[in-house]
Design a protein around this motif. Sequence first.
Motif, PDB file in Angstrom:
ATOM      1  N   CYS A  19      18.418  60.654 -16.062  1.00 18.60           N
ATOM      2  CA  CYS A  19      17.255  61.189 -16.758  1.00 18.60           C
ATOM      3  C   CYS A  19      17.616  61.909 -18.061  1.00 18.60           C
ATOM      4  N   ILE A  20      18.863  61.732 -18.549  1.00 16.34           N
ATOM      5  CA  ILE A  20      19.151  62.232 -19.897  1.00 16.34           C
ATOM      6  C   ILE A  20      19.101  61.056 -20.862  1.00 16.34           C
ATOM      7  N   HIS A  21      18.169  61.122 -21.794  1.00 14.39           N
ATOM      8  CA  HIS A  21      17.916  60.000 -22.687  1.00 14.39           C
ATOM      9  C   HIS A  21      17.993  60.460 -24.137  1.00 14.39           C
ATOM     10  N   SER A  22      18.536  59.590 -24.977  1.00 17.61           N
ATOM     11  CA  SER A  22      18.485  59.835 -26.415  1.00 17.61           C
ATOM     12  C   SER A  22      17.537  58.796 -27.017  1.00 17.61           C
ATOM     13  N   LEU A  23      16.407  59.253 -27.547  1.00 18.16           N
ATOM     14  CA  LEU A  23      15.389  58.327 -28.068  1.00 18.16           C
ATOM     15  C   LEU A  23      15.486  58.190 -29.583  1.00 18.16           C
ATOM     16  N   PRO A  24      15.121  57.025 -30.103  1.00 16.09           N
ATOM     17  CA  PRO A  24      15.222  56.786 -31.552  1.00 16.09           C
ATOM     18  C   PRO A  24      14.026  57.333 -32.326  1.00 16.09           C
ATOM     19  N   CYS A  25      13.487  58.429 -31.885  1.00 13.29           N
ATOM     20  CA  CYS A  25      12.344  58.997 -32.598  1.00 13.29           C
ATOM     21  C   CYS A  25      12.360  60.508 -32.394  1.00 13.29           C
ATOM     22  N   LYS A  26      11.629  61.188 -33.248  1.00  8.02           N
ATOM     23  CA  LYS A  26      11.554  62.635 -33.087  1.00  8.02           C
ATOM     24  C   LYS A  26      10.252  62.996 -32.409  1.00  8.02           C
ATOM     25  N   ILE A  27      10.371  63.635 -31.247  1.00  7.72           N
ATOM     26  CA  ILE A  27       9.188  64.078 -30.521  1.00  7.72           C
ATOM     27  C   ILE A  27       9.026  65.570 -30.810  1.00  7.72           C
ATOM     28  N   HIS A  28       7.933  65.936 -31.412  1.00  2.00           N
ATOM     29  CA  HIS A  28       7.755  67.336 -31.815  1.00  2.00           C
ATOM     30  C   HIS A  28       7.321  68.188 -30.626  1.00  2.00           C
ATOM     31  N   PHE A  29       8.235  68.319 -29.678  1.00  3.09           N
ATOM     32  CA  PHE A  29       7.871  69.002 -28.446  1.00  3.09           C
ATOM     33  C   PHE A  29       9.131  69.420 -27.706  1.00  3.09           C
ATOM     34  N   ASN A  30       9.105  70.612 -27.147  1.00  2.01           N
ATOM     35  CA  ASN A  30      10.153  71.075 -26.252  1.00  2.01           C
ATOM     36  C   ASN A  30       9.499  71.493 -24.957  1.00  2.01           C
ATOM     37  N   GLY A  31       9.941  70.931 -23.864  1.00  2.00           N
ATOM     38  CA  GLY A  31       9.342  71.343 -22.606  1.00  2.00           C
ATOM     39  C   GLY A  31       9.397  70.244 -21.575  1.00  2.00           C
ATOM     40  N   GLU A  32       8.705  70.470 -20.498  1.00  2.00           N
ATOM     41  CA  GLU A  32       8.729  69.514 -19.401  1.00  2.00           C
ATOM     42  C   GLU A  32       7.828  68.322 -19.700  1.00  2.00           C
ATOM     43  N   ALA A  33       8.244  67.147 -19.259  1.00  2.00           N
ATOM     44  CA  ALA A  33       7.447  65.936 -19.441  1.00  2.00           C
ATOM     45  C   ALA A  33       7.510  65.103 -18.170  1.00  2.00           C
ATOM     46  N   ASN A  34       6.464  64.354 -17.950  1.00  2.00           N
ATOM     47  CA  ASN A  34       6.335  63.557 -16.729  1.00  2.00           C
ATOM     48  C   ASN A  34       7.121  62.248 -16.837  1.00  2.00           C
TER      49      ASN A  34
END
Lengths: 133, 328
Positions: A19-34
């Motif tokens: 569940c550790i992923h490096s995504l090719p985009c910037k997600i403007h969010f820090n916190g828990e996600a489903n």
Amino acid sequence: MAIPVENINFSKEENDEKCIHSLPCKIHFNGEANISDFFIPASENENQEELDVSFRGYPLCGVKVKVPDGYNGFILQEKSENTSKKLCCVRTFKSITYWNWDKKPSKNDPFLSALDWADLCQIHDPIEDETED
Amino acid sequence: MMDEDISPQSADELSPSTAEDSSPKTSEDMSPRNAEDLGAKCKESARDDNFYITSSIPDICKKQHCILGIDEAGRGPVLGPMVYGVCYCPKSKEDDLKETGCADSKTLTEEKRENIFEKICKHSEYIGWEVEVISPSIISTSMYRRQKISLNEISHNSAIGLLKRALDAGVLVTEVFVDTVGPAEKYEAKLKNIFPELSITVAKKADSTYPIVGGASICAKVTRDRALKTWTFSEIETMESWGSGYPTDPVTKKFLMSTMDPVFGFPKLVRFSWSTAEKILDEHAIQVDWEEEESSKGTQSVKTFFSPGDKKKHRFFKDRFLTNTVEL
């Protein structure tokens, strides 16, 4: 200025490393996600080397990358106490899944080729920087 | 291709309500016999991949010259699969086909369509059909590739694939009738180029002109409706109604709003590449920047190309974006 890192504990490595992923985009969010409901990688071949998933409708291609031998991955969280900055290790990991947008990850990706340094830097002992003025 | 073939043999659950069917069934002939069977097939299939559902191939269709119709259902909706269908029968049986009531699926009620579909299945001695369920997830990821695949291209590929499958299976197709929403001439030329030995007619509203295309439209539409009824998703907790799926439907709009996850967007039922979906994410979800949009930040000054820059750093480190860091 050096910043203290607290709470480094190598035994904290968890089993669900995937569940550790490096995504090719910037997600403007820090916190828990489903993640478990929405982000389910699939693999066409059995050894799970090449992975597919979609994020926000975008097709992603991924590979699982091991942290080089002798190294550890850390997830650090910043904590401010009074005026001093402090980092706290919340988790260690031994592998990470690296994702590209519609492109197979390869050594052309800086992230993956950067790991070459782990091998290359062992050719000699550390040396002093001579160019300093 | 990522198509998953749902072969007739894989259907182990057949609804008992069709048990009175008089025609003897061989072990190979486990093809759907009504709309419920279609629903069951959809339910057991993957949500994020395309798949086929097919009838058995009537022997007569391998011996006599056949007409084949192609049509689609669910092109416009912002959610659910797009389904392509082919329907074929011997040219000599065209009048019999008309008696089943095959017509444009849009002019019929859902119940009527399902009745006609059952009739089509009952006449399995001379009518054959196959549908491809194109998953909404595949539609999104195709349209969001680096080289975008348009919905027209997806449609054409599906139609060509279904026609090839019928020919490969031994159906003696000679005349093909295709319904289209796009320009007919160009599409017809494309198909004629791939299938030079066939007589091909591409026309707008072909589903109401040719009963065989009407048959294809019914197979496609019944499959789409049943897929939407039986599909469940891990991301959707409550089975709330998603309406018609058309962007203008207030029930669909409400469904999109209430199932939206701020990070991941929508469940895989939704076509992310539809402007309705994009707009909702733009306004209500967490901002996500992709590499293209990010790299277009301002123009570099010409001077930067001549400045000495990071002379000390070797290309090895530059290529890998590796730098020394003492501070964080």
